[in-house]
Design a protein around this motif. Structure first.
Motif, PDB file in Angstrom:
ATOM      1  N   THR A 126       7.254   0.304  -0.398  1.00 16.42           N
ATOM      2  CA  THR A 126       6.306  -0.794  -0.557  1.00 16.42           C
ATOM      3  C   THR A 126       6.884  -2.031   0.122  1.00 16.42           C
ATOM      4  OG1 THR A 126       4.944  -1.909  -2.197  1.00 16.42           O
ATOM      5  CG2 THR A 126       7.245  -1.630  -2.773  1.00 16.42           C
ATOM      6  N   ASP A 180       0.333   5.380  -0.865  1.00 18.82           N
ATOM      7  CA  ASP A 180      -0.419   4.834  -2.001  1.00 18.82           C
ATOM      8  C   ASP A 180      -1.762   5.560  -2.144  1.00 18.82           C
ATOM      9  OD1 ASP A 180       1.344   2.897  -2.951  1.00 18.82           O
ATOM     10  OD2 ASP A 180       0.490   1.297  -1.737  1.00 18.82           O
ATOM     11  N   GLU A 192       1.569   4.820  -9.296  1.00 21.52           N
ATOM     12  CA  GLU A 192       1.028   5.326  -8.028  1.00 21.52           C
ATOM     13  C   GLU A 192       2.007   6.151  -7.182  1.00 21.52           C
ATOM     14  OE1 GLU A 192       0.962   2.117  -9.038  1.00 21.52           O
ATOM     15  OE2 GLU A 192       1.743   0.772  -7.499  1.00 21.52           O
ATOM     16  N   HIS A 193       3.265   5.751  -7.124  1.00 24.73           N
ATOM     17  CA  HIS A 193       4.184   6.489  -6.244  1.00 24.73           C
ATOM     18  C   HIS A 193       4.587   7.828  -6.867  1.00 24.73           C
ATOM     19  CE1 HIS A 193       5.308   2.216  -4.736  1.00 24.73           C
ATOM     20  NE2 HIS A 193       4.122   2.600  -4.312  1.00 24.73           N
ATOM     21  N   HIS A 240      -5.191  -0.189  -3.768  1.00 27.13           N
ATOM     22  CA  HIS A 240      -5.432   0.550  -5.015  1.00 27.13           C
ATOM     23  C   HIS A 240      -6.838   0.306  -5.568  1.00 27.13           C
ATOM     24  CE1 HIS A 240      -1.297   1.681  -5.036  1.00 27.13           C
ATOM     25  NE2 HIS A 240      -0.870   0.458  -5.188  1.00 27.13           N
ATOM     26  N   HIS A 288       3.317   3.553   4.079  1.00 22.49           N
ATOM     27  CA  HIS A 288       3.320   3.309   2.640  1.00 22.49           C
ATOM     28  C   HIS A 288       1.900   3.198   2.098  1.00 22.49           C
ATOM     29  CE1 HIS A 288       4.848   2.461  -1.270  1.00 22.49           C
ATOM     30  NE2 HIS A 288       3.852   1.595  -1.376  1.00 22.49           N
TER      31      HIS A 288
HETATM   32 ZN   LIG Z   1       2.796   1.437  -3.176  1.00 23.70          ZN
END
Ligand SMILES: [Zn+2]
Length: 311
Positions: free
Chosen positions: A191, A242, A80-81, A265, A238
């Protein structure tokens, strides 16, 4: 206005720890032909089953991180990052080679990936960038959490979180993604997690690589990281970071407004499924957003040509 697709000028490598496995992973970001998209390639499996396109419908697991898998069940976790960094840098096409099943966590933010992309440099390609334009509002809900896409002329990301923990509490942020917005406002946000949870995960054999080096760790209401926070509202930033990465799994930048309320997510992915499966909800366009001409990208030639601001 038409914007052309972009890829990396050069390949670039880094080494880091996978947050879940705790193992060292070597990763190389490579240029890719126009129209390729973002494709992950595992070097430790047979070549014919090594590739996994980073798309919303290759997502196989959404617990703790975003994992993608191909038909042979070859997986890459924690994408994801890096996906957020590609989106934020305006990279349409790249190959990501890994010698293990997980993207290195680096410092828990997208900033190290932005640095790698900057070092590799970015080039324009021959095909126009395709955007996905939101035509009607689509919402995904889970309890009191929500993720919403609605029409808009630009690319904007808004996020709200509400934690009982006083150190986090209620935070909100909203960004119109333009030149440099991602790099300056979101990329450095790390995160976060709670010490008790981290210890519990480790006892279950998860988050083996998790540490103060790659996450903000809270014990009660105390931030344990000696250096403190990078932004006062780093937590919500953050979550917005995401969301940028999660939305890029649509396969193209989305023109419209995203609003996340306590989303994550899994809910962001549920939103993409609902959105992209509704043919009245979106269309492809090569017409770039009106004002955010270089959506999410910090590397647009017109920026270099801009007159310096004088006092
Ligand atoms: Zn994250």
């Amino acid at each position: 206005m038409i914007i052309f697709q972009k890829t990396l000028r050069n390949s670039i490598s880094c080494t880091g720890v996978g947050v879940h496995s705790g193992n060292v992973v070597n990763m190389t970001l490579k240029p890719a032909a126009a129209g390729t998209g973002i494709v992950f390639r595992r070097l430790d499996v047979a070549p014919e089953v090594s590739e996994i396109p980073a798309l919303y419908n290759t997502v196989s697991e959404l617990v703790m991180c975003t994992t993608i898998a191909n038909a042979a069940n070859v997986k890459v976790a924690t994408i994801e990052h890096l996906m957020a960094a590609f989106s934020g840098s305006g990279i349409d096409n790249a190959i990501v080679e890994l010698d293990g099943p997980e993207v290195p966590v680096m410092d828990g933010s997208a900033a190290p990936f932005i640095f790698l992309i900057e070092c590799a440099d970015i080039i324009e390609q021959e095909l126009p960038r395709q955007y996905i334009k939101v035509l009607k509002e689509i919402e995904a809900r889970d309890g009191d959490a929500a993720a919403i896409l609605s029409p808009g002329d630009n690319v904007s990301i808004a996020f709200e979180i509400a934690f009982d923990n006083q150190r986090i509490g209620r935070q909100s942020c909203s960004f119109n993604m333009r030149n440099g917005t991602f790099k300056n406002e979101l990329s450095r946000a790390r995160t976060f997690g709670f010490l008790g949870e981290l210890e519990q995960l480790k006892s279950m054999g998860l988050a083996k690589g998790g540490s103060l080096e790659n996450a903000i760790v809270l014990s009660g209401e105390e931030v344990l990281n000696e250096e403190g926070l990078r932004y006062q509202d780093e937590f919500v930033r953050h979550k917005a970071l995401d969301a940028v990465g999660d939305l890029y799994l649509a396969g193209a930048p989305i023109i419209g407004q995203f609003h996340g309320y306590r989303s994550g997510h899994a809910l962001n992915n549920k939103l993409l499924h609902a959105f992209l499966s509704d043919e009245n909800a979106w269309c492809y366009t090569s017409e770039a957003p009106v004002r955010a001409s270089n959506v999410g990208g910090a590397y647009w030639p017109e920026q270099k040509a801009a007159a310096p601001i004088t006092a």
